[in-house]
Design a protein around this motif. Structure first.
Motif, PDB file in Angstrom:
ATOM      1  N   LEU A 163       7.351  -4.494   7.285  1.00  0.00           N
ATOM      2  CA  LEU A 163       7.488  -5.383   8.510  1.00  0.00           C
ATOM      3  C   LEU A 163       5.630  -5.279   9.660  1.00  0.00           C
ATOM      4  N   SER A 164       5.025  -4.235   8.974  1.00  0.00           N
ATOM      5  CA  SER A 164       3.989  -4.392   9.766  1.00  0.00           C
ATOM      6  C   SER A 164       2.826  -5.367   9.955  1.00  0.00           C
ATOM      7  N   ASN A 165       3.141  -6.677   8.957  1.00  0.00           N
ATOM      8  CA  ASN A 165       2.273  -7.287   8.983  1.00  0.00           C
ATOM      9  C   ASN A 165       2.940  -8.452   7.969  1.00  0.00           C
ATOM     10  N   PRO A 166       4.014  -8.922   8.791  1.00  0.00           N
ATOM     11  CA  PRO A 166       5.026 -10.082   8.051  1.00  0.00           C
ATOM     12  C   PRO A 166       4.668 -11.518   7.934  1.00  0.00           C
ATOM     13  N   MET A 184       0.409  -1.362  -0.013  1.00  0.00           N
ATOM     14  CA  MET A 184       0.074  -0.348  -0.173  1.00  0.00           C
ATOM     15  C   MET A 184       1.323   1.299   0.091  1.00  0.00           C
ATOM     16  N   MET A 185       0.630   2.200  -0.768  1.00  0.00           N
ATOM     17  CA  MET A 185       1.438   3.841  -0.463  1.00  0.00           C
ATOM     18  C   MET A 185       0.640   4.350  -0.341  1.00  0.00           C
ATOM     19  N   ASN A 186       1.857   5.116   0.398  1.00  0.00           N
ATOM     20  CA  ASN A 186       0.732   7.021   0.918  1.00  0.00           C
ATOM     21  C   ASN A 186       0.962   7.670   0.452  1.00  0.00           C
ATOM     22  N   LYS A 187       0.807   9.241   0.926  1.00  0.00           N
ATOM     23  CA  LYS A 187       0.794  10.141  -0.321  1.00  0.00           C
ATOM     24  C   LYS A 187       1.800  10.939  -0.364  1.00  0.00           C
ATOM     25  N   PHE A 188       2.516  10.411   0.118  1.00  0.00           N
ATOM     26  CA  PHE A 188       4.210  10.820  -0.084  1.00  0.00           C
ATOM     27  C   PHE A 188       5.166   9.754  -1.696  1.00  0.00           C
ATOM     28  N   GLY A 189       4.199   8.592  -1.914  1.00  0.00           N
ATOM     29  CA  GLY A 189       4.881   8.025  -2.399  1.00  0.00           C
ATOM     30  C   GLY A 189       5.869   6.872  -2.271  1.00  0.00           C
ATOM     31  N   LEU A 190       5.034   6.319  -0.753  1.00  0.00           N
ATOM     32  CA  LEU A 190       6.484   5.854  -0.280  1.00  0.00           C
ATOM     33  C   LEU A 190       5.069   4.673   0.373  1.00  0.00           C
ATOM     34  N   MET A 191       5.626   3.260   0.451  1.00  0.00           N
ATOM     35  CA  MET A 191       5.381   2.127   0.255  1.00  0.00           C
ATOM     36  C   MET A 191       5.273   1.441   1.784  1.00  0.00           C
ATOM     37  N   THR A 192       4.280   1.177   2.313  1.00  0.00           N
ATOM     38  CA  THR A 192       3.896   0.862   4.094  1.00  0.00           C
ATOM     39  C   THR A 192       4.594  -0.656   4.327  1.00  0.00           C
ATOM     40  N   ILE A 247      17.107  -4.584  11.526  1.00  0.00           N
ATOM     41  CA  ILE A 247      16.739  -4.833  12.680  1.00  0.00           C
ATOM     42  C   ILE A 247      15.838  -3.815  13.400  1.00  0.00           C
ATOM     43  N   TRP A 248      16.327  -2.568  13.696  1.00  0.00           N
ATOM     44  CA  TRP A 248      15.906  -1.501  14.398  1.00  0.00           C
ATOM     45  C   TRP A 248      14.337  -1.195  13.495  1.00  0.00           C
ATOM     46  N   ASP A 249      13.967  -1.413  11.839  1.00  0.00           N
ATOM     47  CA  ASP A 249      12.639  -1.048  11.478  1.00  0.00           C
ATOM     48  C   ASP A 249      11.761  -2.768  12.045  1.00  0.00           C
ATOM     49  N   TRP A 250      11.610  -3.399  13.358  1.00  0.00           N
ATOM     50  CA  TRP A 250      10.814  -4.224  14.261  1.00  0.00           C
ATOM     51  C   TRP A 250      10.387  -3.048  15.050  1.00  0.00           C
ATOM     52  N   ASP A 251      11.014  -1.779  15.511  1.00  0.00           N
ATOM     53  CA  ASP A 251      10.602  -0.891  16.023  1.00  0.00           C
ATOM     54  C   ASP A 251       9.543  -0.382  15.683  1.00  0.00           C
ATOM     55  N   SER A 252       8.449  -0.341  15.505  1.00  0.00           N
ATOM     56  CA  SER A 252       6.983   0.515  15.409  1.00  0.00           C
ATOM     57  C   SER A 252       7.621   2.016  15.135  1.00  0.00           C
ATOM     58  N   GLU A 253       8.043   2.547  15.842  1.00  0.00           N
ATOM     59  CA  GLU A 253       8.163   3.778  16.712  1.00  0.00           C
ATOM     60  C   GLU A 253       9.285   4.244  15.671  1.00  0.00           C
ATOM     61  N   GLN A 254       9.973   3.421  15.141  1.00  0.00           N
ATOM     62  CA  GLN A 254      11.749   4.171  14.202  1.00  0.00           C
ATOM     63  C   GLN A 254      11.128   3.634  12.841  1.00  0.00           C
ATOM     64  N   ARG A 255      10.891   2.423  12.705  1.00  0.00           N
ATOM     65  CA  ARG A 255       9.599   2.058  11.408  1.00  0.00           C
ATOM     66  C   ARG A 255       9.774   2.951   9.809  1.00  0.00           C
ATOM     67  N   GLY A 256      10.259   2.661   8.913  1.00  0.00           N
ATOM     68  CA  GLY A 256      10.212   3.604   7.722  1.00  0.00           C
ATOM     69  C   GLY A 256       9.429   3.015   6.816  1.00  0.00           C
ATOM     70  N   SER A 257       9.391   3.710   5.768  1.00  0.00           N
ATOM     71  CA  SER A 257       8.400   3.247   4.622  1.00  0.00           C
ATOM     72  C   SER A 257       9.734   2.374   3.169  1.00  0.00           C
ATOM     73  N   LEU A 258       8.331   2.017   2.546  1.00  0.00           N
ATOM     74  CA  LEU A 258       9.790   1.769   1.554  1.00  0.00           C
ATOM     75  C   LEU A 258       9.174   2.648   0.232  1.00  0.00           C
ATOM     76  N   PRO A 259      10.722   3.122  -0.364  1.00  0.00           N
ATOM     77  CA  PRO A 259      10.298   3.839  -1.137  1.00  0.00           C
ATOM     78  C   PRO A 259       9.979   3.270  -2.455  1.00  0.00           C
ATOM     79  N   ALA A 260       8.822   4.336  -3.026  1.00  0.00           N
ATOM     80  CA  ALA A 260       7.894   2.850  -4.500  1.00  0.00           C
ATOM     81  C   ALA A 260       8.375   2.456  -5.285  1.00  0.00           C
ATOM     82  N   SER A 261      10.080   3.783  -5.618  1.00  0.00           N
ATOM     83  CA  SER A 261      10.956   3.218  -6.912  1.00  0.00           C
ATOM     84  C   SER A 261      11.532   2.220  -6.768  1.00  0.00           C
TER      85      SER A 261
END
Length: 249
Positions: free
Chosen positions: A12-15, A1-9, A174-188
């Motif tokens: 790791l939020s639903n492994p 799923m892509m957000n409004k910034f062009g990043l993929m969710t 590693i640290w992307d498992w922390d939901s407070e630090q987790r980033g998104s995947l660039p759609a590109s």
């Protein structure tokens, strides 16, 4: 799923929806595991290491930093003592996973400096990787929230630039498992994300993680701001699977 910034969710939020792979689908030799700090190799790849060793794959481990910023104010464990402790923990953990002492290399860069200083070790690290000639390199996820992890990814890519080697590159979070630090995947960014079934070696991995007493217990009790992995964070590394990311080539 892509957000409004062009990043993929982040997946790791639903492994649980990620596809499975068996170790036989990736088994090759030799294998190089690259860890920014002592413990990242076991947390991120402990199951893979044990499975690859069970298939008699040659596994080398390279630890980039000395890990001494985990407890910078401890008087009981000043930097030199802490470095020795963390290296001993690494050797104990890896022995449980099937990796012998002479297959582990500690680069001993200053903890916290990899992202700004990695160019200083490119030449020597290139010589090391040329000698190992890995078929696979496990390295940190390129967008890990921790700067040392991102710096380690940059180091390995700088090392491989110009080499004739073209190992398979498998990134671990590693640290992307922390939901407070987790980033998104660039759609590109086109990647394949999958799970490795480590159920048969999960107990071994748990024992290896337990070897890192300086990071998961109150062994070092004289630094109120010292680092300790929380039970919630550790739970992410004790599933019967590990998650890996590969850029599509």
């Amino acid at each position: 799923m892509m957000n409004k910034f062009g990043l993929m969710t982040s997946p790791l939020s639903n492994p649980s929806v990620l596809p499975w792979r068996s170790v036989k689908e990736i088994a090759s030799s030799p294998v190089l595991i690259v860890a920014p700090h002592p413990d990242d190799e076991t947390l991120g790849c402990g199951g893979a290491i044990a499975l690859l060793r069970s298939l008699n794959c040659h596994v080398q481990v390279l630890v980039i930093s000395d890990g001494t910023l985990s407890h910078p104010r401890s008087r009981k464990y000043p930097a030199d003592t802490l470095r020795s402790l963390r290296e001993a923990e690494t050797l104990s953990a890896l022995k449980l996973l099937g990796v012998e002492v002479n297959h582990v290399t500690f680069w001993r860069m200053q903890d916290g400096s990899i992202s700004t200083q990695y160019q200083s070790v490119v030449v020597s690290c290139r010589a090391y990787i040329t000698e190992v000639a890995p078929q696979i390199i496990f390295l940190p996820w390129r967008d890990d929230p921790h700067a040392d992890h991102r710096g380690t990814w940059k180091l390995i890519h700088a090392v491989l630039d110009g080499l004739r080697l073209s190992p398979r590159l498998i990134e671990y979070p590693i640290w992307d498992w922390d939901s407070e630090q987790r980033g998104s995947l660039p759609a590109s960014l086109e990647v394949t994300i999958w799970r490795l079934n480590i159920s048969t070696v999960l107990e071994l991995k748990q024992q290896a993680i337990a070897a890192y007493r300086s990071q998961i217990t109150d062994l070092i009790d004289d630094d109120p701001e010292g680092f300790r992995l929380s039970a919630e964070m550790l739970a992410n590394f004790t599933h019967p699977w590990e998650v890996y990311i590969e850029e599509n080539r």
